[in-house]
Design a protein around this motif. Structure first.
Motif, PDB file in Angstrom:
ATOM      1  N   PHE A  51       0.832  -1.193   0.000  1.00 12.41           N
ATOM      2  CA  PHE A  51       0.000   0.000   0.000  1.00 12.41           C
ATOM      3  C   PHE A  51       0.872   1.250   0.000  1.00 12.41           C
ATOM      4  O   PHE A  51       1.937   1.292   0.626  1.00 12.41           O
ATOM      5  N   SER A  52       0.409   2.292  -0.665  1.00 11.26           N
ATOM      6  CA  SER A  52       1.099   3.585  -0.656  1.00 11.26           C
ATOM      7  C   SER A  52       0.764   4.349   0.623  1.00 11.26           C
ATOM      8  O   SER A  52      -0.155   3.973   1.368  1.00 11.26           O
ATOM      9  N   ALA A  53       1.489   5.444   0.867  1.00 12.82           N
ATOM     10  CA  ALA A  53       1.214   6.274   2.042  1.00 12.82           C
ATOM     11  C   ALA A  53      -0.206   6.828   2.000  1.00 12.82           C
ATOM     12  O   ALA A  53      -0.895   6.899   3.031  1.00 12.82           O
ATOM     13  N   TRP A  54      -0.675   7.195   0.828  1.00 18.23           N
ATOM     14  CA  TRP A  54      -2.031   7.722   0.688  1.00 18.23           C
ATOM     15  C   TRP A  54      -3.063   6.644   0.991  1.00 18.23           C
ATOM     16  O   TRP A  54      -4.061   6.893   1.646  1.00 18.23           O
ATOM     17  N   GLN A  55      -2.823   5.416   0.544  1.00 19.88           N
ATOM     18  CA  GLN A  55      -3.738   4.318   0.835  1.00 19.88           C
ATOM     19  C   GLN A  55      -3.737   3.972   2.325  1.00 19.88           C
ATOM     20  O   GLN A  55      -4.786   3.713   2.910  1.00 19.88           O
ATOM     21  N   PHE A 237       2.203   7.415  10.844  1.00 16.62           N
ATOM     22  CA  PHE A 237       3.529   7.362  10.233  1.00 16.62           C
ATOM     23  C   PHE A 237       4.702   7.390  11.212  1.00 16.62           C
ATOM     24  O   PHE A 237       5.850   7.413  10.774  1.00 16.62           O
ATOM     25  N   PHE A 238       4.450   7.384  12.510  1.00 16.41           N
ATOM     26  CA  PHE A 238       5.553   7.421  13.463  1.00 16.41           C
ATOM     27  C   PHE A 238       6.463   6.207  13.275  1.00 16.41           C
ATOM     28  O   PHE A 238       7.688   6.335  13.167  1.00 16.41           O
ATOM     29  N   LEU A 363      -2.141  12.624   3.004  1.00 15.27           N
ATOM     30  CA  LEU A 363      -1.910  13.567   1.907  1.00 15.27           C
ATOM     31  C   LEU A 363      -0.650  14.398   2.139  1.00 15.27           C
ATOM     32  O   LEU A 363       0.199  14.524   1.250  1.00 15.27           O
ATOM     33  N   THR A 364      -0.521  14.982   3.352  1.00 17.59           N
ATOM     34  CA  THR A 364       0.630  15.843   3.629  1.00 17.59           C
ATOM     35  C   THR A 364       1.934  15.055   3.635  1.00 17.59           C
ATOM     36  O   THR A 364       2.981  15.567   3.232  1.00 17.59           O
ATOM     37  N   TRP A 365       1.865  13.786   4.079  1.00 17.31           N
ATOM     38  CA  TRP A 365       3.085  12.966   4.065  1.00 17.31           C
ATOM     39  C   TRP A 365       3.519  12.696   2.635  1.00 17.31           C
ATOM     40  O   TRP A 365       4.711  12.685   2.326  1.00 17.31           O
ATOM     41  N   THR A 366       2.547  12.484   1.760  1.00 23.96           N
ATOM     42  CA  THR A 366       2.857  12.268   0.351  1.00 23.96           C
ATOM     43  C   THR A 366       3.466  13.516  -0.277  1.00 23.96           C
ATOM     44  O   THR A 366       4.406  13.441  -1.075  1.00 23.96           O
ATOM     45  N   LEU A 367       2.939  14.691   0.097  1.00 31.14           N
ATOM     46  CA  LEU A 367       3.383  15.952  -0.516  1.00 31.14           C
ATOM     47  C   LEU A 367       4.668  16.493   0.096  1.00 31.14           C
ATOM     48  O   LEU A 367       5.514  17.025  -0.622  1.00 31.14           O
TER      49      LEU A 367
END
Length: 400
Positions: A51-55, A237-238, A363-367
């Motif tokens: 899975f991606s970060a967004w998923q 995400f920690f 979203l912010t982690w992806t960006l």
């Protein structure tokens, strides 16, 4: 500063006769063992599925987002029927059945569907159980921390044991762990006897709408929303961030555990804190320390010392705020509104706030990675501080 003794009826240091301390503690222990399995390792499990970060952010948002509706629905049903524990047993039983789906699905759509199903039932159980616990405590609400700390111990046990097991054998057994813990929790729920909600003191002719219009109530709910929103990056995400910086699974497990140990210290100190400080001051202190925590997570991630300090501040961002907020919620929603009061708090903070925080964190982690995500979290806490300072003004003080 010591506060006036305006709630002297709450000063007793003992719980009411017949209070099922061990059985309540057992429920909290197993319930938060589930959290200790999901929060540190679910993101890593999904990452292993590709899975991606967004998923991952979307699934975690769904996991938390069911708290928006589920707690109020089950709280309303419990209030309507005048019973709590039958509904607790029912929702945990359904969550156990739904969690079996994790054994067979590995696609994004499949995992999302299963998570929505089991979390919708699972999240209905805790607000009801919190209402049950406070109904048992009566005027001795400051004793809550001594019961709730067993949940923290359960979280630590899960993180340490599973951290070791997953490091050795991988995360393939993760779905079996979740199913097994749900089954144990359902069995524990049968050890507690039901109590009629009508035994609690009635709320004298006061409608739910009138309570919700109180500036103290809506400001507390807004602050709770913002604080929980700010935790989205941390919960999602920690572990992933630490892994990217070279931390082992054992080190990550110990850092999660260290934060919960700090939380336990706060729960043990709550009677003393409520005796000496107002709820408002405790909430403000927790918010300021949370803001510091997210900044440390940005700039100190490469240092184990700074990470230990940041995790120590979990005592404030979760333990101190949660105990103070629940103390106040039980004070504001009484009698027949007790179940719905806890449900509204859970739906607003952990539900709406948690879901929005998890989704935006993806979203912010992806960006922009950790920097952008934790800065958004920090801005949310800063806004919470302003709201609490301006509108969270209480007529009553905490008990001595």
């Amino acid at each position: 500063m010591r506060q006036p003794d305006n709630l002297s009826s709450s000063t007793k240091s003992v719980t009411p006769s017949g209070f099922p301390r061990r059985r309540l503690a057992s429920y909290y222990f197993v319930y938060f063992t589930l959290f200790g399995s999901l929060l540190p390792f679910f993101g890593l499990y999904m990452q292993g599925l590709g899975f991606s970060a967004w998923q991952i952010g979307q699934v975690m948002a769904a996991l938390i987002g069911t708290k928006i509706l589920a707690p109020y629905l089950w709280g309303w049903l419990a209030d309507r029927t005048g019973r709590i524990m039958p509904w607790v047993r029912g929702v945990i039983g359904m969550a156990t059945l739904a969690s079996m789906g994790l054994l067979w699905v590995d696609s994004f759509a499949g995992v999302m569907t299963v998570v929505i199903l089991f979390s919708f039932f699972w999240h209905g159980g805790l607000p009801l159980f919190e209402a049950y616990t406070f109904s048992q405590l009566g005027p001795n609400k400051a004793q809550y921390g001594k019961i709730r700390l067993w949940g923290s111990l359960g979280f630590i046990a899960a993180v340490l044991v599973l951290g070791e097991l997953f490091s050795r054998y991988g995360l393939a057994g993760f779905p079996w762990v979740i199913l097994g813990l749900f089954g144990v929790l359902w069995l524990v729920s049968w050890s507690l006897k039901d109590q009629s909600i009508s035994q609690a003191a009635p709320l004298a002719a006061e409608h739910l709408g009138k309570v919700l219009k109180s500036p103290v109530v809506w400001s507390l709910l807004l602050v709770s929303f913002l604080l929980q929103f700010s935790h989205g990056t941390y919960y999602n995400f920690f572990s992933i961030d630490l892994t990217a910086h070279g931390y082992s699974k054992q080190s990550i497990a110990w850092l999660w555990s260290w934060g919960v140990l700090a939380e336990i210290v706060v729960f043990l100190a709550m009677v003393w804190l409520f005796r000496h400080y107002s709820v408002r001051n405790l909430i403000l202190a927790s918010l300021v320390l949370t803001l510091l925590r997210w900044q440390i997570n940005i700039w100190g991630v490469d240092s184990i010392g700074w990470m230990l300090l940041a995790q120590t501040l979990h005592a404030a961002s979760f333990g101190l705020f949660h105990a103070a907020a629940l103390h106040l919620i039980d004070d504001l929603f009484k009698g027949a509104l007790r179940g719905r009061g806890q449900a509204i708090y859970a739906a607003t903070s952990q539900g709406l706030g948690g879901a929005a925080g998890a989704l935006l964190a993806g979203l912010t982690w992806t960006l922009g990675g950790a920097l952008l995500s934790y800065m958004v979290s920090s801005l949310a806490v800063l806004l919470a501080i302003i709201v609490a300072w301006r509108w969270l003004r209480l007529e009553k003080r905490c008990a001595r």
